[in-house]
Design a protein around this motif. Structure first.
Motif, PDB file in Angstrom:
ATOM      1  N   ALA A  66       0.831  -1.207   0.000  1.00 33.00           N
ATOM      2  CA  ALA A  66       0.000   0.000   0.000  1.00 33.00           C
ATOM      3  C   ALA A  66       0.867   1.259   0.000  1.00 33.00           C
ATOM      4  CB  ALA A  66      -0.925  -0.010   1.211  1.00 33.00           C
ATOM      5  N   GLN A  67       1.928   1.239   0.802  1.00 33.78           N
ATOM      6  CA  GLN A  67       2.792   2.418   0.852  1.00 33.78           C
ATOM      7  C   GLN A  67       3.596   2.573  -0.433  1.00 33.78           C
ATOM      8  OE1 GLN A  67       3.484   2.976   5.637  1.00 33.78           O
ATOM      9  NE2 GLN A  67       4.995   1.763   4.504  1.00 33.78           N
ATOM     10  N   GLU A  68       3.982   1.483  -1.038  1.00 33.24           N
ATOM     11  CA  GLU A  68       4.708   1.558  -2.301  1.00 33.24           C
ATOM     12  C   GLU A  68       3.837   2.166  -3.397  1.00 33.24           C
ATOM     13  OE1 GLU A  68       7.869   1.416  -4.747  1.00 33.24           O
ATOM     14  OE2 GLU A  68       7.934   0.761  -2.649  1.00 33.24           O
ATOM     15  N   LEU A  69       2.546   1.786  -3.392  1.00 30.54           N
ATOM     16  CA  LEU A  69       1.611   2.286  -4.406  1.00 30.54           C
ATOM     17  C   LEU A  69       0.956   3.600  -4.008  1.00 30.54           C
ATOM     18  CD1 LEU A  69      -0.235  -1.069  -5.204  1.00 30.54           C
ATOM     19  CD2 LEU A  69       1.254   0.192  -6.789  1.00 30.54           C
ATOM     20  N   ASP A  70       1.079   3.962  -2.717  1.00 34.43           N
ATOM     21  CA  ASP A  70       0.315   5.077  -2.159  1.00 34.43           C
ATOM     22  C   ASP A  70      -1.178   4.842  -2.421  1.00 34.43           C
ATOM     23  OD1 ASP A  70       0.762   7.293  -0.549  1.00 34.43           O
ATOM     24  OD2 ASP A  70       0.314   8.670  -2.176  1.00 34.43           O
ATOM     25  N   ALA A  75       4.525  -6.948  -3.979  1.00 33.54           N
ATOM     26  CA  ALA A  75       5.255  -5.775  -3.493  1.00 33.54           C
ATOM     27  C   ALA A  75       6.628  -5.697  -4.140  1.00 33.54           C
ATOM     28  CB  ALA A  75       5.369  -5.823  -1.971  1.00 33.54           C
ATOM     29  N   ARG A  76       7.317  -6.842  -4.257  1.00 30.73           N
ATOM     30  CA  ARG A  76       8.629  -6.841  -4.917  1.00 30.73           C
ATOM     31  C   ARG A  76       8.506  -6.473  -6.393  1.00 30.73           C
ATOM     32  NH1 ARG A  76       9.591 -11.335  -1.377  1.00 30.73           N
ATOM     33  NH2 ARG A  76       8.786 -12.794  -2.922  1.00 30.73           N
ATOM     34  N   ALA A  77       7.470  -7.014  -7.035  1.00 31.52           N
ATOM     35  CA  ALA A  77       7.293  -6.734  -8.463  1.00 31.52           C
ATOM     36  C   ALA A  77       6.952  -5.270  -8.696  1.00 31.52           C
ATOM     37  CB  ALA A  77       6.198  -7.635  -9.033  1.00 31.52           C
ATOM     38  N   VAL A  78       6.112  -4.700  -7.854  1.00 35.64           N
ATOM     39  CA  VAL A  78       5.747  -3.291  -7.997  1.00 35.64           C
ATOM     40  C   VAL A  78       6.969  -2.399  -7.792  1.00 35.64           C
ATOM     41  CG1 VAL A  78       4.494  -1.407  -6.862  1.00 35.64           C
ATOM     42  CG2 VAL A  78       3.300  -3.523  -7.455  1.00 35.64           C
ATOM     43  N   GLY A  98      10.077  -3.256  -8.229  1.00 34.28           N
ATOM     44  CA  GLY A  98      10.962  -3.427  -9.368  1.00 34.28           C
ATOM     45  C   GLY A  98      10.462  -2.712 -10.602  1.00 34.28           C
ATOM     46  N   ALA A  99       9.145  -2.767 -10.849  1.00 31.82           N
ATOM     47  CA  ALA A  99       8.579  -2.085 -12.012  1.00 31.82           C
ATOM     48  C   ALA A  99       8.718  -0.585 -11.888  1.00 31.82           C
ATOM     49  CB  ALA A  99       7.112  -2.482 -12.168  1.00 31.82           C
ATOM     50  N   ARG A 100       8.525  -0.058 -10.682  1.00 31.73           N
ATOM     51  CA  ARG A 100       8.640   1.379 -10.482  1.00 31.73           C
ATOM     52  C   ARG A 100      10.094   1.824 -10.645  1.00 31.73           C
ATOM     53  NH1 ARG A 100       4.968   4.560  -8.604  1.00 31.73           N
ATOM     54  NH2 ARG A 100       3.776   2.944  -7.530  1.00 31.73           N
ATOM     55  N   THR A 101      11.023   0.993 -10.159  1.00 32.54           N
ATOM     56  CA  THR A 101      12.437   1.314 -10.306  1.00 32.54           C
ATOM     57  C   THR A 101      12.821   1.362 -11.786  1.00 32.54           C
ATOM     58  OG1 THR A 101      12.963   0.271  -8.197  1.00 32.54           O
ATOM     59  CG2 THR A 101      14.786   0.582  -9.734  1.00 32.54           C
ATOM     60  N   GLY A 156      12.444   2.390  -4.435  1.00 28.50           N
ATOM     61  CA  GLY A 156      11.684   2.860  -3.272  1.00 28.50           C
ATOM     62  C   GLY A 156      10.347   3.446  -3.643  1.00 28.50           C
ATOM     63  N   ARG A 157       9.554   3.713  -2.635  1.00 31.68           N
ATOM     64  CA  ARG A 157       8.220   4.254  -2.822  1.00 31.68           C
ATOM     65  C   ARG A 157       8.306   5.683  -3.330  1.00 31.68           C
ATOM     66  NH1 ARG A 157       5.523   5.860   2.842  1.00 31.68           N
ATOM     67  NH2 ARG A 157       4.087   6.715   1.323  1.00 31.68           N
TER      68      ARG A 157
END
Length: 551
Positions: free
Chosen positions: A233-237, A331-334, A336-339, A346-347
């Motif tokens: 949730a925090q990674e995606l806000d 969470a790891r995939a999100v 990694g995709a955001r990075t 990071g978030r």
């Protein structure tokens, strides 16, 4: 066996197997065919907690299993004894709680519908359980006892967890056996990991979403996936709402917490407007979808361990997996995709607009409640929250105060909302107290309390640290409301009942009557005092107005 050597029976194989599997406590109610089980308990180190009805036995095992997070066994006799556990097992199945029923059976020569005329005989007792438990196994020889119990234990823990049944004939339990004592049984619940391609697809949808929202169900709690949910949730806000069975899945006061107001149209609309709605550990059933009025307009990603619940109510990207395994990988995939997309790990940082939207929804909910005359109900729930020690468990019956707690209670709670039956709170609480030492709170209405009065004797006998709050409104209060609203009058809802405080005292359990003004202090005092206690609150409560009936 040589002279002087202790006689071992099939019953000993049962208790040895349970101990080898990790059981420490067994709940039960003796019966004629099951006496071999109970005699063997005398020779074991297992703690035995005997309840006064089979319904309470099964509810107590449910509460113990929720408190420990592992399998809890219970023992009952054939026919009426075994069948009396079915409503409680329905709750355990609906809520994915791992309990193991060890039931006796008629002698083996009467199995298979041979109609020998034995006491408690049924043509096929296990058939009555097959739509309620995950598996039903009928043992026919002593050699099958340990393997059957190990297999059942493993299946009870395999996601989605749930109740299992092992039946053992009377003569097999009583017969001497030369099988060596059971000292070790190994089980390995099958992991339910998500498909890598599904995780990647879900991560891509969530990372690209403009306003992702998460709805966390009871599967998050049962899987112990709270930390993974918070990280995602925090990674995606992404704002997070929790279903009534998911209390404690997400911090109540977190800036992203939408809390649990699922019966409010303002929250329903917010969930509908998400361009990607991630549903974890929920089938989006009646209570989780505001009585099937929620209509998501964006994409739905559904993570669910129960295969039958996947896409049962809404089309979705269906991920058949244990909630914890799926959320951790997601969470790891999100991340990694955001990075990869942003070039930084990071978030992304808190989004003031998202937090403002969450505050706006909760403000609209509060304003709707403020417009109704509900000060008494809100103050009572707040008083109970303040009186209950921070880490204490609470178990709630199907009663108006529990219906309030589903939406408004700010911390973990357990209730009978999976199957919706009465009589859950007290026996489940005593089961939890046997696991944790207490204090544990049980909350019932006077109608539900009548189901569990016999367990006051269990509380007293075992000195279990349970405080039982009984809200006495003279009947089935929620049904009174439903019928009056629907038909203009209520029928069959008004109840004669005892003086609960005097009755508790007759069982040797300290009790007091209280008032709304004194509830917090009286309840806090009872919870601080070791051992069982009863607090009776005469009060007629109301529910907040529903929003799902409009249109």
């Amino acid at each position: 066996m040589s002279r002087g050597q202790a006689v071992r029976t099939g019953g000993d194989l049962v208790v040895e197997s349970l101990a080898a599997l990790g059981a420490t406590t067994v709940f039960g109610e003796p019966g004629q065919h099951a006496l071999g089980l109970f005699d063997a308990l005398r020779r074991s180190d297992l703690r035995y907690v005997g309840c006064r009805t089979e319904l309470s036995v099964a509810f107590a095992a449910d509460g113990h299993a929720r408190a420990t997070g592992s399998v809890t066994p219970f023992m009952v006799s054939t026919g009426p004894g075994a069948l009396g556990t079915l409503p409680a097992l329905m709750e355990s199945r609906a809520a994915a709680v791992p309990v193991l029923v060890v039931s006796s059976q008629i002698p083996a020569d009467g199995l298979g519908g041979r109609r020998k005329g034995y006491l408690h005989e049924l043509p096929d007792q296990a058939a009555a359980f097959r739509d309620v438990v995950k598996s039903a196994h009928v043992v026919r020889t002593a050699g099958q006892i340990a393997p059957a119990l190990a297999e059942a234990w493993e299946l009870a823990l395999t996601a989605p967890a749930g109740p299992v049944l092992v039946e053992i004939p009377q003569d097999v339990l009583l017969a001497e056996t030369g099988i060596p004592a059971v000292t070790e049984l190994r089980v390995a619940p099958r992991p339910l990991a998500p498909g890598a391609e599904l995780v990647a697809a879900a991560a891509d949808l969530l990372v690209r979403a403009a306003n992702p929202v998460i709805l966390a169900g009871g599967g998050v709690v049962r899987a112990g996936a709270q930390a993974a949910l918070l990280e995602l949730a925090q990674e995606l806000d992404a704002p997070v709402a929790t279903t009534f069975g998911a209390k404690g899945a997400f911090p109540w006061e977190h800036p992203l917490s939408l809390q649990s107001w699922l019966e409010d149209r303002h929250l329903t609309a917010f969930l509908e407007e998400a361009d990607v709605l991630l549903v974890v550990g929920s089938g989006l059933g009646e209570l989780s979808s505001n009585y099937h009025t929620m209509r998501p307009r964006g994409r739905v990603v559904q993570i669910e361990a129960d295969l039958g619940k996947l896409e049962s109510n809404h089309p979705a990207l269906a991920v058949h997996a244990d909630a914890r395994a799926a959320l951790e990988e997601l969470a790891r995939a999100v991340k990694g995709a955001r990075t990869g997309r942003d070039g930084a790990a990071g978030r992304p940082g808190a989004q003031p607009a998202v937090q403002s939207a969450v505050r706006d929804v909760l403000g609209r909910v509060a304003a709707r409640l403020d417009a109704q005359d509900l000060a008494l109900e809100r103050s009572l729930l707040a008083a109970i929250d303040r009186a209950l020690p921070e880490q204490a468990l609470s178990f709630w019956d199907m009663t108006i105060l529990a219906y309030w707690a589903w939406s408004a209670w700010p911390r973990p709670m357990e209730s009978a909302q999976g199957a919706g039956g009465l009589g859950y709170a007290l026996p489940a609480a005593l089961g939890a107290a046997a696991a944790t030492g207490g204090p544990v709170l049980a909350v019932s209405g006077d109608g539900g309390a009548m189901y569990g009065l016999a367990e006051l004797a269990t509380l007293h006998q075992h000195r279990l640290d349970v405080t039982w709050l009984i809200v006495d409104d003279g009947g089935y209060g929620i049904l009174r409301e439903y019928m009056t609203d629907a038909f203009g009058a209520a029928t069959g809802t008004e109840l004669a009942r005892p003086d609960f405080a005097a009755l508790a005292a007759a069982f040797g359990v300290p009790a007091r009557r209280t008032t709304p003004e004194d509830l917090e202090s009286d309840l806090a005092r009872a919870l601080r005092t070791p051992g069982p206690s009863v607090v009776v609150l005469p009060a007629t409560l109301r529910m907040f107005a529903p929003t799902h009936l409009a249109g």
